[in-house]
Motif scaffolding. Structure first.
Motif, mmCIF file in Angstrom:
data_model
loop_
_atom_site.group_PDB
_atom_site.id
_atom_site.type_symbol
_atom_site.label_atom_id
_atom_site.label_comp_id
_atom_site.label_asym_id
_atom_site.label_seq_id
_atom_site.Cartn_x
_atom_site.Cartn_y
_atom_site.Cartn_z
ATOM 1 N N GLY A 130 57.252 102.868 26.273
ATOM 2 C CA GLY A 130 55.855 103.161 25.967
ATOM 3 C C GLY A 130 55.002 101.911 25.877
ATOM 4 O O GLY A 130 55.429 100.807 26.183
ATOM 5 N N GLY A 131 53.777 102.110 25.438
ATOM 6 C CA GLY A 131 52.851 100.991 25.318
ATOM 7 C C GLY A 131 51.720 101.076 26.309
ATOM 8 O O GLY A 131 50.637 100.565 26.090
ATOM 9 N N GLY A 132 51.992 101.720 27.473
ATOM 10 C CA GLY A 132 50.946 101.965 28.454
ATOM 11 C C GLY A 132 50.202 100.728 28.897
ATOM 12 O O GLY A 132 50.790 99.666 29.124
ATOM 13 N N TYR A 173 48.274 98.592 27.447
ATOM 14 C CA TYR A 173 48.343 97.372 26.626
ATOM 15 C C TYR A 173 49.569 96.539 26.981
ATOM 16 O O TYR A 173 49.460 95.334 27.255
ATOM 17 N N GLU A 218 46.162 108.780 30.698
ATOM 18 C CA GLU A 218 47.059 107.686 30.342
ATOM 19 C C GLU A 218 47.872 107.959 29.078
ATOM 20 O O GLU A 218 48.802 107.222 28.761
ATOM 21 N N ASN A 248 51.549 106.159 27.096
ATOM 22 C CA ASN A 248 51.520 105.462 25.807
ATOM 23 C C ASN A 248 52.513 106.050 24.814
ATOM 24 O O ASN A 248 52.855 105.403 23.831
ATOM 25 N N ALA A 270 48.413 109.319 20.404
ATOM 26 C CA ALA A 270 48.493 108.031 21.101
ATOM 27 C C ALA A 270 47.984 106.860 20.260
ATOM 28 O O ALA A 270 48.538 105.753 20.345
ATOM 29 N N LEU A 286 49.908 103.184 19.793
ATOM 30 C CA LEU A 286 49.294 101.951 20.295
ATOM 31 C C LEU A 286 49.081 100.970 19.140
ATOM 32 O O LEU A 286 49.310 99.762 19.285
ATOM 33 N N ASN A 301 52.250 99.097 18.383
ATOM 34 C CA ASN A 301 52.499 97.992 19.314
ATOM 35 C C ASN A 301 51.639 96.777 18.986
ATOM 36 O O ASN A 301 52.108 95.635 19.001
ATOM 37 N N SER A 334 45.778 98.114 33.841
ATOM 38 C CA SER A 334 47.189 98.517 33.943
ATOM 39 C C SER A 334 47.648 98.533 35.394
ATOM 40 O O SER A 334 48.759 98.077 35.711
#
Length: 609
Positions: free
Chosen positions: A92-94, A96, A233, A237, A321, A325, A328, A388
């Motif tokens: 995860g984290g998408g 970022y 998105e 995430n 989400a 986020l 993170n 991204s």
């Protein structure tokens, strides 16, 4: 005790850490909880296109069809791109994580900051739009939009504090009912079009020449329609919320979401064009389509009811989400560490509460008017979209794994389209989105300041080989503020004798007579403990004490001794009794809290009745 009972009623019993695996989502529940934002945008995305075209007139509505095709092309590119991000970053984290790892710290923080703000906007826009759908069906409620929206945010916040699986269980029914309702609406509407039951003279033919149309206006309509892609998105995430195999389940959920979104968006867009629907301030486009197709019967209210529900519950995508986020960012020390802590129900409750409060503030500030929030909401999504995709391009060029060229082309197309949409937003809607150019750099600056603070703290606390030993103290001076001769003071003196080498009692009197009486009584009661008295002619308790503590601290430092201020404090049997006591001790502690070389200790004295 009462607070504890209320908390259990609202949130539920605490969960053990080993129950964390039970809070993971299967694909059915994940589609409901993580796709509700994207799917709900069908209710306002087509409307945003028509609002722009309406400035030319109804004859321009046929342009909504090619614009919708453009939005679907962008949706396809984003789905394919985010599939690759999920497989490349299964934890995860998408945007970022992808941007930070491949483009550098600042691009990562720009993506992370954009998404944090965007998830707040997600909640505000979704709930406000849901309230609009509700008041379209019941116009008498229009004046209560803001109050209804705030109450709904509070409800969703509590729902999420209860845990991921509970909120998913509640959400699954409205989301799938909404999909069924819109498929029914689209199916019946298309059937009427095909069988000739729907009038064919309510719209201009595709290709009709439209006087006054411009490329600028078409691009503006296209960028408005791209608001239907917000929330795409979210799945990337929240991969860690899926049951194993997490990445595979996340990709399948993302694909299913993309297909459903494409069908619903294109269907509503076509029906809106065919029936010649014009946007109205008091009634949504979906409401008008349902009214045309079904009339104001039970099916109409079914569509409106499920639309209102999913728009409100789409806010749950933000609640799913945003905390992840935040974890993170907090792990990387860019925001407070409290966001990494799990609550009683194993959810990141600090992130959930922060999101709920911030979105309520936003709803009140904008008075629940979604049309003012949507442009800022959409541009906040396309910044991380662009970053991204660019990050993935850099990753493929650097690592060059098997099949990297196809992956590179996919992300390149996604990056170019996202960047184009972003530029269109800033070109055509600058007056509505300019604020992001101010607050986003401020957010990134704040991230850096927080990181520098944590780094400085770590540097000062870290034990290194060869460091000098901490100064060894040769004694402890204990200072006890006393108001009178009580058992609480006696208790404090006895404790001070144990921990201190020198014990000094300090009394502040507001008149000379009470000062003298206190000295006489003390000499009879505790002759072996030194008492220092002060006369405060301005009736200040704290100032004389602080002056004495300063002097004691200076002398103690010269003698290599520490200074401890021991404050007696009453602990009442009933909680409301606390308001009747302890003001002086709390005030003194507040003043001493940030003294570097003074130890502050509270010694409780508990009352039995």
């Amino acid at each position: 005790m009462k607070y504890s009972v209320l908390k259990r009623v609202l949130i539920g019993r605490p969960l053990k850490t080993k129950e964390l695996g039970e809070q993971k989502l299967n694909k059915i529940k994940a589609l409901a909880i993580l796709s509700s934002d994207a799917l709900s945008s069908v209710a306002y995305g087509p409307e945003q296109i028509l609002i722009v075209l309406a400035t030319i007139g109804m004859v321009a509505y046929w342009y909504s069809i090619p614009i919708a095709i453009g939005v679907l092309i962008l949706l396809t590119a984003l789905i394919l791109s985010y599939r690759q991000i999920i497989y490349a970053y299964p934890h995860g984290g998408g945007a970022y994580i992808v941007s930070k790892n491949n483009l550098g710290e600042n691009p990562g923080l720009i993506a992370g900051g954009s998404l944090l703000v965007d998830y707040i906007l997600t909640v505000a826009v979704s709930v406000s739009a849901g309230t609009d759908a509700l008041t379209s069906a019941f116009p008498t409620l229009h004046s209560y939009n803001v109050i209804i929206s705030c109450l709904l945010v509070i409800f969703i916040t509590i729902l999420n504090l209860r845990g991921v699986t509970e909120s998913a269980s509640v959400l699954a029914y409205p989301v799938y009912l909404f999909v069924v309702a819109l498929l029914l609406l689209i199916g019946v509407g298309m059937w009427k079009v095909v069988t000739g039951q729907a009038p064919a003279d309510l719209h201009a033919s595709i290709g009709t020449v439209v006087p006054g149309i411009s490329l600028f206006l078409l691009l503006r309509a296209f960028s408005s329609g791209c608001s239907a892609l917000t929330g795409v998105e979210a799945i990337s995430n929240a991969v860690t919320n899926f049951k194993e195999p997490a990445a595979k389940n996340a990709v399948r959920t993302l694909t299913a979401m993309g297909i459903i979104l494409a069908v619903l968006f294109s269907g509503i867009m076509f029906l809106g064009y065919w029936y010649g629907i014009a946007p109205k301030s008091e009634e949504t486009v979906v409401s008008q389509i349902a009214s045309q197709v079904f009339g104001r019967n039970g099916f109409y209210f079914f569509v409106q009811g499920t639309t209102a529900l999913i728009l409100v519950l789409a806010a749950n995508t933000g609640f799913s989400a945003f905390p992840l986020l935040a974890v993170n960012l907090a792990t990387d020390k860019y925001i407070p560490r409290m966001f990494t802590m799990r609550g009683d129900r194993l959810g990141y409750s600090n992130g959930i509460l922060t999101l709920g409060i911030a979105s309520i503030v936003l709803i009140i500030a904008f008075k629940g008017q979604t049309e003012q929030l949507i442009p800022l909401y959409a541009v906040g999504v396309f910044i991380p979209f662009t970053l991204s995709q660019s990050g993935m391009i850099a990753k493929w060029l650097r690592e060059k794994p098997k099949g990297w060229k196809v992956k590179l082309v996919t992300n390149l197309i996604g990056a170019l389209i996202s960047l184009t949409v972003l530029l269109i937003f800033f070109t055509t809607k600058f007056s509505q989105v300019w604020s992001i150019l101010i607050f986003l750099p401020l957010i990134v600056y704040l991230f850096h300041r927080i990181k520098r603070h944590y780094d400085a703290v770590g540097e000062q606390l870290r034990i290194k080989p060869g460091d000098k030993k901490v100064l060894e103290l040769e004694g402890n001076v204990v200072i006890i503020p006393v108001a009178g001769l009580t058992k609480a003071v006696e208790n404090s003196i006895n404790y001070a004798k144990v921990i201190g080498d020198t014990v000094i009692a300090v009394h502040v009197a507001f008149d000379r007579e009470s000062e003298k009486r206190m000295e006489e009584k003390w000499n009879q009661w505790q002759p072996d403990i030194r008492l220092v008295t002060f006369y405060s002619q301005y009736r200040s308790l704290v100032r004389p004490l602080l002056r004495f503590i300063d002097m004691a601290e200076e002398k103690a430092t010269e003698s290599n001794m520490s200074v401890t201020v021991l404050i007696p404090q009453f602990i009442t049997r009933k909680s409301w009794h606390n308001t009747l006591h302890n003001q002086s001790s709390l005030l003194l502690k507040a003043h001493l809290l940030y003294r570097k070389n003074v130890i502050v200790t509270t010694l409780p004295y508990k009352f039995k009745k």
